[in-house]
Design a protein around this motif. Structure first.
Motif, PDB file in Angstrom:
ATOM      1  N   CYS A   4       0.802  -1.213   0.000  1.00 41.53           N
ATOM      2  CA  CYS A   4       0.000   0.000   0.000  1.00 41.53           C
ATOM      3  C   CYS A   4       0.841   1.272   0.000  1.00 41.53           C
ATOM      4  CB  CYS A   4      -0.935   0.007   1.193  1.00 41.53           C
ATOM      5  SG  CYS A   4      -2.181  -1.290   1.085  1.00 41.53           S
ATOM      6  N   GLY A   5       2.106   1.184   0.301  1.00 41.60           N
ATOM      7  CA  GLY A   5       2.975   2.346   0.188  1.00 41.60           C
ATOM      8  C   GLY A   5       2.892   3.266   1.366  1.00 41.60           C
ATOM      9  N   THR A   6       1.846   4.051   1.503  1.00 44.35           N
ATOM     10  CA  THR A   6       1.735   5.003   2.597  1.00 44.35           C
ATOM     11  C   THR A   6       0.422   4.815   3.312  1.00 44.35           C
ATOM     12  OG1 THR A   6       0.793   6.658   1.128  1.00 44.35           O
ATOM     13  CG2 THR A   6       3.164   6.738   1.469  1.00 44.35           C
ATOM     14  N   VAL A   7       0.437   4.970   4.606  1.00 38.00           N
ATOM     15  CA  VAL A   7      -0.750   4.882   5.430  1.00 38.00           C
ATOM     16  C   VAL A   7      -0.855   6.213   6.164  1.00 38.00           C
ATOM     17  CG1 VAL A   7      -1.926   3.615   7.266  1.00 38.00           C
ATOM     18  CG2 VAL A   7      -0.368   2.421   5.709  1.00 38.00           C
ATOM     19  N   GLN A   8      -1.917   6.939   5.946  1.00 32.06           N
ATOM     20  CA  GLN A   8      -1.996   8.314   6.420  1.00 32.06           C
ATOM     21  C   GLN A   8      -2.752   8.442   7.737  1.00 32.06           C
ATOM     22  OE1 GLN A   8      -0.280  10.592   5.021  1.00 32.06           O
ATOM     23  NE2 GLN A   8       0.355   9.414   3.228  1.00 32.06           N
ATOM     24  N   GLN A   9      -2.466   7.610   8.711  1.00 28.41           N
ATOM     25  CA  GLN A   9      -3.128   7.761  10.004  1.00 28.41           C
ATOM     26  C   GLN A   9      -2.270   8.593  10.946  1.00 28.41           C
ATOM     27  OE1 GLN A   9      -4.382   4.256  12.012  1.00 28.41           O
ATOM     28  NE2 GLN A   9      -6.033   3.814  10.602  1.00 28.41           N
ATOM     29  N   LEU A  10      -1.083   8.140  11.181  1.00 25.01           N
ATOM     30  CA  LEU A  10      -0.188   8.775  12.137  1.00 25.01           C
ATOM     31  C   LEU A  10       1.215   8.784  11.566  1.00 25.01           C
ATOM     32  CD1 LEU A  10      -1.360   6.795  15.319  1.00 25.01           C
ATOM     33  CD2 LEU A  10      -2.015   9.129  14.759  1.00 25.01           C
ATOM     34  N   SER A  11       2.068   9.597  12.124  1.00 24.47           N
ATOM     35  CA  SER A  11       3.459   9.586  11.693  1.00 24.47           C
ATOM     36  C   SER A  11       4.081   8.223  11.967  1.00 24.47           C
ATOM     37  CB  SER A  11       4.247  10.684  12.408  1.00 24.47           C
ATOM     38  OG  SER A  11       4.204  10.497  13.820  1.00 24.47           O
ATOM     39  N   ASP A  16       3.436   6.043   9.040  1.00 24.82           N
ATOM     40  CA  ASP A  16       4.336   6.340   7.928  1.00 24.82           C
ATOM     41  C   ASP A  16       5.689   5.670   8.119  1.00 24.82           C
ATOM     42  OD1 ASP A  16       2.460   7.955   6.615  1.00 24.82           O
ATOM     43  OD2 ASP A  16       3.025   9.695   7.814  1.00 24.82           O
ATOM     44  N   LYS A  17       6.174   5.675   9.356  1.00 23.65           N
ATOM     45  CA  LYS A  17       7.467   5.049   9.646  1.00 23.65           C
ATOM     46  C   LYS A  17       7.425   3.543   9.355  1.00 23.65           C
ATOM     47  CE  LYS A  17       8.793   8.274  13.347  1.00 23.65           C
ATOM     48  NZ  LYS A  17       9.078   8.395  14.810  1.00 23.65           N
ATOM     49  N   VAL A  18       6.336   2.901   9.790  1.00 22.86           N
ATOM     50  CA  VAL A  18       6.211   1.459   9.572  1.00 22.86           C
ATOM     51  C   VAL A  18       6.090   1.158   8.084  1.00 22.86           C
ATOM     52  CG1 VAL A  18       4.765  -0.556   9.995  1.00 22.86           C
ATOM     53  CG2 VAL A  18       5.206   1.056  11.844  1.00 22.86           C
ATOM     54  N   SER A  19       5.266   1.931   7.391  1.00 22.90           N
ATOM     55  CA  SER A  19       5.084   1.719   5.961  1.00 22.90           C
ATOM     56  C   SER A  19       6.402   1.879   5.215  1.00 22.90           C
ATOM     57  CB  SER A  19       4.042   2.705   5.420  1.00 22.90           C
ATOM     58  OG  SER A  19       3.872   2.549   4.035  1.00 22.90           O
ATOM     59  N   THR A  20       7.134   2.923   5.534  1.00 25.62           N
ATOM     60  CA  THR A  20       8.423   3.173   4.879  1.00 25.62           C
ATOM     61  C   THR A  20       9.409   2.048   5.167  1.00 25.62           C
ATOM     62  OG1 THR A  20       8.095   5.565   5.014  1.00 25.62           O
ATOM     63  CG2 THR A  20      10.345   4.794   4.674  1.00 25.62           C
ATOM     64  N   ALA A  21       9.382   1.542   6.404  1.00 19.54           N
ATOM     65  CA  ALA A  21      10.304   0.464   6.775  1.00 19.54           C
ATOM     66  C   ALA A  21      10.047  -0.790   5.948  1.00 19.54           C
ATOM     67  CB  ALA A  21      10.161   0.147   8.264  1.00 19.54           C
ATOM     68  N   PHE A  22       8.777  -1.127   5.718  1.00 23.10           N
ATOM     69  CA  PHE A  22       8.467  -2.287   4.896  1.00 23.10           C
ATOM     70  C   PHE A  22       8.852  -2.054   3.439  1.00 23.10           C
ATOM     71  CE2 PHE A  22       5.765  -3.685   8.438  1.00 23.10           C
ATOM     72  CZ  PHE A  22       6.042  -5.044   8.439  1.00 23.10           C
ATOM     73  N   GLU A  23       8.659  -0.830   2.964  1.00 20.26           N
ATOM     74  CA  GLU A  23       9.041  -0.511   1.593  1.00 20.26           C
ATOM     75  C   GLU A  23      10.541  -0.712   1.386  1.00 20.26           C
ATOM     76  OE1 GLU A  23       7.597   3.489   1.061  1.00 20.26           O
ATOM     77  OE2 GLU A  23       5.983   2.784  -0.221  1.00 20.26           O
ATOM     78  N   LYS A  24      11.321  -0.371   2.398  1.00 27.85           N
ATOM     79  CA  LYS A  24      12.775  -0.475   2.269  1.00 27.85           C
ATOM     80  C   LYS A  24      13.246  -1.907   2.051  1.00 27.85           C
ATOM     81  CE  LYS A  24      14.263   3.649   4.817  1.00 27.85           C
ATOM     82  NZ  LYS A  24      15.042   4.156   5.978  1.00 27.85           N
ATOM     83  N   ASP A  48      -8.708  -0.202   9.908  1.00 26.34           N
ATOM     84  CA  ASP A  48      -8.662  -1.230  10.944  1.00 26.34           C
ATOM     85  C   ASP A  48      -7.432  -1.132  11.854  1.00 26.34           C
ATOM     86  OD1 ASP A  48     -10.953  -2.131   9.826  1.00 26.34           O
ATOM     87  OD2 ASP A  48     -10.194  -4.070   9.153  1.00 26.34           O
ATOM     88  N   LEU A  49      -6.360  -0.550  11.356  1.00 25.57           N
ATOM     89  CA  LEU A  49      -5.125  -0.519  12.137  1.00 25.57           C
ATOM     90  C   LEU A  49      -4.912   0.830  12.810  1.00 25.57           C
ATOM     91  CD1 LEU A  49      -2.563  -2.315   9.773  1.00 25.57           C
ATOM     92  CD2 LEU A  49      -4.193  -3.307  11.380  1.00 25.57           C
ATOM     93  N   SER A  50      -4.363   0.773  14.014  1.00 26.87           N
ATOM     94  CA  SER A  50      -3.939   1.993  14.698  1.00 26.87           C
ATOM     95  C   SER A  50      -2.474   1.826  15.105  1.00 26.87           C
ATOM     96  CB  SER A  50      -4.802   2.265  15.933  1.00 26.87           C
ATOM     97  OG  SER A  50      -4.697   1.206  16.863  1.00 26.87           O
ATOM     98  N   PHE A  51      -1.737   2.923  15.141  1.00 33.15           N
ATOM     99  CA  PHE A  51      -0.294   2.907  15.374  1.00 33.15           C
ATOM    100  C   PHE A  51       0.049   3.812  16.552  1.00 33.15           C
ATOM    101  CE2 PHE A  51      -1.168   1.914  11.029  1.00 33.15           C
ATOM    102  CZ  PHE A  51      -0.225   0.981  10.645  1.00 33.15           C
ATOM    103  N   GLU A  52       0.896   3.314  17.438  1.00 32.25           N
ATOM    104  CA  GLU A  52       1.324   4.102  18.588  1.00 32.25           C
ATOM    105  C   GLU A  52       2.843   4.068  18.704  1.00 32.25           C
ATOM    106  OE1 GLU A  52       0.687   4.404  23.463  1.00 32.25           O
ATOM    107  OE2 GLU A  52      -0.283   2.814  22.304  1.00 32.25           O
ATOM    108  N   ASP A  53       3.449   5.234  18.657  1.00 31.31           N
ATOM    109  CA  ASP A  53       4.906   5.351  18.776  1.00 31.31           C
ATOM    110  C   ASP A  53       5.295   5.213  20.242  1.00 31.31           C
ATOM    111  OD1 ASP A  53       7.606   6.047  18.660  1.00 31.31           O
ATOM    112  OD2 ASP A  53       7.260   7.435  17.007  1.00 31.31           O
ATOM    113  N   LYS A  54       6.101   4.190  20.549  1.00 31.34           N
ATOM    114  CA  LYS A  54       6.506   3.913  21.925  1.00 31.34           C
ATOM    115  C   LYS A  54       7.878   4.495  22.261  1.00 31.34           C
ATOM    116  CE  LYS A  54       3.036   1.216  23.252  1.00 31.34           C
ATOM    117  NZ  LYS A  54       2.204   1.503  24.432  1.00 31.34           N
ATOM    118  N   GLY A  55       8.460   5.267  21.328  1.00 29.60           N
ATOM    119  CA  GLY A  55       9.760   5.848  21.581  1.00 29.60           C
ATOM    120  C   GLY A  55      10.895   4.884  21.292  1.00 29.60           C
TER     121      GLY A  55
END
Length: 421
Positions: free
Chosen positions: A26-33, A36-44, A228-235
Motif C-alpha cells: 500500500c505504500g503510505t498509510v496516512q493515520q499517524l506519523s 508512515d514510519k512502519v510503511s516506509t520500513a516495509f518498503e525499504k 482497521d489498524l492503529s499505530f502508537e509510537d513507543k519511543g
C-alpha cells in the motif's frame, strides 16, 4: 498441546505476514506519523538486493513450560525444549533491487517463469543453530540437505531408527539425510509432480486474474489498513524505535476474507474462502510490536498469550526478525546430483516417518497400506476415498492424490486432514 501450539503459531505468523505484505504493497498509510514510519520500513525491504526473515519463539524452554502451566495445558519438557530451539529462516537475493524483480510470461499460457537472477533459501534450524533442513534454489537448480537424526531427536523420538529407515536408499539420498548437499533440476521435479497428479505429461495453462479484481484488492487493502489498524509510537529503546500496531482481530480477518474472496473464482482448484474468520481468532484487539533500526524494519513480535481466552501474565512472544543486505544465496559446492524420482521417493519416506507408519510396510491403520520400505508405494486411493478426504474442504483432489503418490496411505492423509481442520 503441541498441535494446538503449532496451530496458534501459524495463525499469528499469518497475521504478521498479511500485515507485512499489506503495508509494503500500500505504500503510505496516512493515520499517524508512526504509521508512515512502519510503511516506509516495509518498503525499504524491497529496495535492497537481498532480504531475510527468521521466525522463532523468543522464549526459553522454561518460559514455554510456564506458559503451558498458566493456560492449563501442560507442555512437556522435551516439547518445550524443541519449541525454544527451532527457528525457520527464509532468504532471497537478486542482482537488482527486489522490487524490480518480475516474473516473465510463460509461452502458450504456461506458468510465469521466475526471474533467473532471483535465488532463495529456506532453512529449519534447531539447538545452537544446528541445520535440520535446508533448501536452496539458484536459477533452475535446487539444492537440499537434512539431518534426519537431529530432527527426530528434537521431537523426542528415538534417532536410532533412522538407520533402519534409510538403509535401502541410494547413497546420494542417504547423504542428503545426514547433512550432505544434493542437487536436482527444480523444473524437472515440478514437471514430474504435475504429471503424476494430473495423469498427463502436458502442462496446464496458468490461471490469470482479472486486472480489475487485483486493482480492487489493492484498493480494499488500503481501506482496511487505514480503517482497521492503529499505530502508537513507543519511543526508542537501545537506539531502536518501537511502534505498536493494534487491530480488532476478528474484524480485520473478516475484512481481509471479504477483500480476497472475489479472486478465488478465477483460480482453479481453489475452494471458496470462508465467509467468517476461524474461531481461533478472538473478537478483541490484538497488537504487534514493530522495531525499527535506523528507519529499517528490524523485527515484528506478537505475544501469543493474546490469543488465550483467559488472560495470562505469562508472555509467549513469536518473533520475525528481518535482515537487509544479507549475503546472496549461493549454490553449495560438491553437491551430488539426484533425479526427480529420487526426490519423490525421499518425500514418501519423510511422509511415512511423519505419520507414524512402520518403515517395514505396515500402515498406520495396521492394514499394510502405509509407507512401506523405500521404493514401496501406498495403495492407490479409490474415488470414494478421494471424495471423503476432500469433503471437509481442508484439501482438494490434486493435493490428496499427490500425497498418495508420495507414499501416504488413505489413513495417513485422513490424519493430516484432521490436523488441519
Amino acid at each position: 498441546m503441541i498441535r494446538r501450539t503449532a496451530r496458534t503459531t501459524l495463525v499469528a505468523a499469518a497475521c504478521g505476514t498479511v500485515l507485512a505484505t499489506g503495508l509494503a504493497a500500500c505504500g503510505t498509510v496516512q493515520q499517524l506519523s508512526a504509521a508512515d514510519k512502519v510503511s516506509t520500513a516495509f518498503e525499504k525491504l524491497g529496495q535492497g538486493k537481498s532480504f531475510s526473515a527468521k521466525l522463532s519463539l523468543a522464549a526459553t524452554a522454561e518460559q514455554i513450560e510456564a506458559f503451558g502451566t498458566a493456560t492449563g495445558e501442560k507442555i512437556e519438557k522435551d516439547e518445550a525444549a524443541a519449541l525454544a530451539a527451532v527457528s525457520l529462516s527464509v532468504a532471497v537475493s537478486a542482482d537488482k533491487p527486489l522490487k524490480d524483480v518480475q516474473p516473465s510470461k510463460g509461452a502458450d499460457g504456461a506458468a510465469p517463469k521466475t526471474d533467473p537472477s532471483l535465488s532463495s533459501s529456506f532453512a529449519l534450524t534447531g539447538k545452537g543453530g544446528a541445520s535440520l533442513f535446508e533448501l536452496r534454489q539458484v536459477g533452475d537448480r535446487a539444492f537440499a540437505k537434512a539431518d534426519l537424526a537431529g530432527f527426530v531427536s528434537l521431537t523426542g523420538e528415538d534417532a536410532s531408527e533412522v538407520d533402519q529407515l534409510t538403509a535401502s536408499l541410494p547413497a546420494a539420498i542417504q547423504g542428503a539425510l545426514t547433512g550432505k548437499w544434493v542437487a536436482f533440476d527444480a523444473k524437472e521435479l515440478a514437471g514430474a509432480g504435475a504429471a503424476d497428479v494430473a495423469g498427463t505429461a502436458g502442462a496446464s495453462a496458468a490461471p490469470s486474474l482479472d486486472p480489475k479484481l487485483t486493482d480492487g484488492l489493492t484498493a480494499s487493502l488500503k481501506d482496511i489498513l487505514n480503517n482497521d489498524l492503529s499505530f502508537e509510537d513507543k519511543g526508542k529503546k537501545d537506539g531502536k524505535e518501537r511502534i505498536t500496531v493494534t487491530a480488532p482481530a476478528r474484524k480485520l480477518a473478516n475484512d481481509l476474507l471479504k477483500a480476497f474472496a472475489p479472486l478465488t473464482k478465477d483460480l482453479p482448484d481453489v475452494d471458496a474462502l470462508p465467509k467468517t474468520a476461524p474461531t481461533e481468532i478472538p473478537d478483541r484487539n490484538l497488537s504487534l510490536d514493530v522495531v525499527l533500526d535506523g528507519g529499517a524494519l528490524s523485527a515484528v513480535t506478537f505475544d501469543l498469550a493474546q490469543l488465550e481466552e483467559k488472560a495470562t501474565a505469562t508472555p509467549l512472544p513469536l518473533q520475525i526478525a528481518f535482515g537487509k543486505d544479507a549475503p546472496a544465496v549461493q549454490a553449495p559446492a560438491d553437491a551430488a546430483t539426484i533425479t526427480s524420482d529420487d526426490i519423490l521417493g525421499l518425500l514418501g519416506t519423510f511422509a511415512g516417518g511423519a505419520f507414524g507408519a512402520d518403515p517395514l510396510g505396515a500402515g498406520a491403520d495396521g492394514t499394510g497400506t502405509g509407507i512401506g520400505g523405500p521404493g514401496e508405494a501406498a495403495a492407490p486411493l479409490t474415488d470414494a476415498q478421494v471424495k471423503e478426504l476432500t469433503a471437509g474442504g481442508t484439501m482438494n483432489e490434486e493435493q490428496v492424490r499427490l500425497y498418495n503418490k508420495l507414499g501416504m496411505s488413505y489413513q495417513d492423509i485422513k490424519d493430516l486432514a484432521a490436523m488441519g481442520s
